[in-house]
Design an enzyme around this catalytic site. Structure first.
Site, mmCIF file in Angstrom:
data_model
loop_
_atom_site.group_PDB
_atom_site.id
_atom_site.type_symbol
_atom_site.label_atom_id
_atom_site.label_comp_id
_atom_site.label_asym_id
_atom_site.label_seq_id
_atom_site.Cartn_x
_atom_site.Cartn_y
_atom_site.Cartn_z
ATOM 1 N N VAL A 137 0.922 -1.255 -0.088
ATOM 2 C CA VAL A 137 0.081 0.040 -0.153
ATOM 3 C C VAL A 137 0.998 1.105 -0.007
ATOM 4 O O VAL A 137 1.954 1.266 0.917
ATOM 5 C CB VAL A 137 -0.910 0.010 1.175
ATOM 6 C CG1 VAL A 137 -1.569 1.253 1.294
ATOM 7 C CG2 VAL A 137 -1.941 -0.968 1.188
ATOM 8 N N TYR A 162 -0.202 -9.206 11.290
ATOM 9 C CA TYR A 162 -0.658 -10.648 10.768
ATOM 10 C C TYR A 162 -1.082 -11.646 11.905
ATOM 11 O O TYR A 162 -2.145 -12.343 11.844
ATOM 12 C CB TYR A 162 0.691 -11.404 9.943
ATOM 13 C CG TYR A 162 1.201 -10.637 9.003
ATOM 14 C CD1 TYR A 162 0.383 -9.789 7.859
ATOM 15 C CD2 TYR A 162 2.420 -10.513 8.551
ATOM 16 C CE1 TYR A 162 0.607 -9.099 6.828
ATOM 17 C CE2 TYR A 162 2.819 -9.909 7.576
ATOM 18 C CZ TYR A 162 2.016 -9.378 6.570
ATOM 19 O OH TYR A 162 2.613 -8.648 5.521
#
Lengths: 158, 158
Positions: free
Chosen positions: B86, B130
């Site tokens: 991103v 994560y």
């Protein structure tokens, strides 16, 4: 000794070798795979994986299961070796080495920049062997995974 | 914000994001990939990889590049995430999270047992993120690789 691509009729033997490898990796109960899974995903027109079968005097003694990844740094595919296995009774004859050389040849033919796999940290014998063949441990990169119910849960988040 | 599959016309933007990610990973010179490589290997009838493009107000802000592996223990494919990125200017809006959720949805649709990737050990922020999403570090498995001239040399052994 001959190495050839696997075919549908090898599926029972391939599954047997997958079980033997899981046993060696100290996870004998981990294999959920069936013959149907192998046929569906490995022997359709767009297979998820490929296999090599090593035979001596017409008897299967080992196998490799691999597929192609892709490297965004190299701009070329990588050959990823998922499983390499030689039967216990056929060790010490260089069969693992022959399979790795054959895989390296396929990697070069297919324009791969890399030939990759993972090894268990306690398997020092394998690690030494891989170093001898020119492989390097990719220190600093850690494998992560979401699986099973946690994968379903992640897919349902918004 | 929308997420859609990448198409040929996205290739220049995809390559730009691959370069930005390599810079973030402290390997700015590592990218050899060209637009031709991406077109050839990602947009043929049997592509080596797939992409997702994240847009906000018609501007590309992020992307994911992935492909399918296969697990010999699960007997099903795995979705492997090669790159997730991103843009710096679009951080903090949950775009990375949205891409990961979309990938988990694709994994479930495609009958995958697992969704996998690798992370740099020093990237604690990513690792924490994560873990929050249900991912686990697969301790004990080490990535190995033969590449470049060593791969050619291995292929030429007998």
């Amino acid at each position: 000794m001959t190495i050839r691509p696997g075919q549908k009729s090898d599926v029972p033997e391939i599954l047997k070798l997958i079980h033997e490898l899981a046993h060696f990796e100290k996870e004998p109960e981990a294999v959920k795979t069936t013959e149907e899974d192998l046929l569906r995903d490995g022997f359709s027109s767009t297979p998820f994986f490929h296999t090599l079968i090593l035979e001596e005097e017409g008897e299967v003694q080992g196998m490799a299961l691999y597929f192609f990844n892709w490297s965004t740094w190299e701009g070329r595919p990588s050959l990823y070796l998922e499983d390499l296995y030689v039967k216990d009774s056929a060790r010490g004859k260089g069969f693992g080495r022959s399979l790795l050389i054959k895989l390296a040849q396929i990697a070069v033919e297919k324009n791969c920049a890399r030939f990759e796999w993972e090894v268990l940290d306690w398997n020092q014998k394998a690690r030494d062997f891989y170093h001898q063949l020119g492989a390097e441990y990719m220190e600093g990169w850690l494998p992560y995974r979401v699986e099973g119910e946690k994968l379903i849960a992640l897919s349902e988040r918004s």
